[in-house]
Design an enzyme around this catalytic site. Structure first.
Site, PDB file in Angstrom:
ATOM      1  N   HIS A 130       0.832  -1.195   0.000  1.00 13.72           N
ATOM      2  CA  HIS A 130       0.000   0.000   0.000  1.00 13.72           C
ATOM      3  C   HIS A 130       0.872   1.251   0.000  1.00 13.72           C
ATOM      4  CE1 HIS A 130      -3.342  -2.680   1.168  1.00 13.72           C
ATOM      5  NE2 HIS A 130      -4.100  -1.731   0.667  1.00 13.72           N
ATOM      6  N   LYS A 134      -0.800   4.800   4.559  1.00 13.12           N
ATOM      7  CA  LYS A 134      -1.707   3.854   5.201  1.00 13.12           C
ATOM      8  C   LYS A 134      -1.244   3.624   6.637  1.00 13.12           C
ATOM      9  CE  LYS A 134      -4.071  -0.559   4.721  1.00 13.12           C
ATOM     10  NZ  LYS A 134      -5.348   0.102   5.036  1.00 13.12           N
TER      11      LYS A 134
END
EC number: 1.17.1.8
Length: 233
Positions: A130, A134
């Site tokens: 990600h 995040k």
């Protein structure tokens, strides 16, 4: 319909674009500490932060506003949210990932785990990638994938990084700038490997799924998930 956006970061802004394009109105855009009147909305979509999610969800349920939550990292209170929803006869959906494609991927993962469960020569591992902003690791999506394997095999738990028990599934979490989300599940043996993978190209898929879920839940009572929305039980 009138939508409250509980969390107005990148996902909130993407949801706004999709919702408006589908003829809906955004009546609330809530940042973390904003005071709002949730009753102005027909439905709420929560993509906030872990420390705010449960309060946002509770406020909606207590005021009879259906709520869709995609915030991860708060699930120690998920059972409390379910109990409150059942007590108040509210409407609530939580999903670790609202992408329509990812939810099909979840089902593929479950079916593959069932087929592989008797083949002891294969080691199971997972990776999620990600963007660097995040907050939680591993991702909620990776945890859902791991739970799908656990429910269909002899595996007992998941661990971030290297495992301390053969009964557990290792999950590697990587953070790389501008990656919306990539999830891979591997089954490796000495003779071959089987891999399934989902790669998100943008946040648009997550936003679309959340809006579709919000449209679906209007007029319903209960605790649901994306299997209900997509009718893939």
């Amino acid at each position: 319909m009138k939508i409250a956006l509980l969390g107005y970061g990148r996902m909130g802004k993407e949801i706004e674009k999709i919702a408006v394009s589908r003829g809906h109105e955004i009546v609330i855009k809530k940042d973390v500490d904003d005071v709002i009147d949730i009753t102005l909305a027909d439905v709420a979509i929560d993509f906030s932060v872990p420390n705010s999610a449960f309060n946002n969800i509770s406020n909606c349920i207590n005021n009879n506003v259906p709520v869709i939550s995609g915030t991860t990292g708060w699930l120690d209170k998920y059972k409390d949210a379910v109990a409150l929803c059942e007590e108040k006869k509210g409407a609530f959906i939580y999903a670790s990932n609202y992408s329509l494609g990812v939810n099909i991927f979840f089902e593929l993962n479950n079916q593959l785990a069932k087929m592989m469960s008797a083949l002891e020569d294969y080691d199971i591992s997972m990776e999620e990638i990600h963007h660097t902003k995040k907050l939680d690791a591993p991702s909620g999506t990776a945890i859902t994938l791991a739970e799908g394997v656990i429910n269909n095999t002899s595996k007992k738990n998941w661990e971030l990084g290297e495992v301390t028990s053969e009964e557990n599934i290792p999950i590697v979490a990587k953070r790389i700038p501008d990656v919306p989300g990539t999830h891979t599940v591997w089954y490796n043996s000495e003779v071959d490997s089987i891999e399934i993978k989902h790669t998100a190209h943008s946040r648009k898929g997550f936003a679309l799924g959340a809006v579709v879920a919000a449209e679906w839940i209007l007029g319903k009572t209960g605790v649901f998930n994306m299997k209900d929305v997509l009718n893939i039980r």
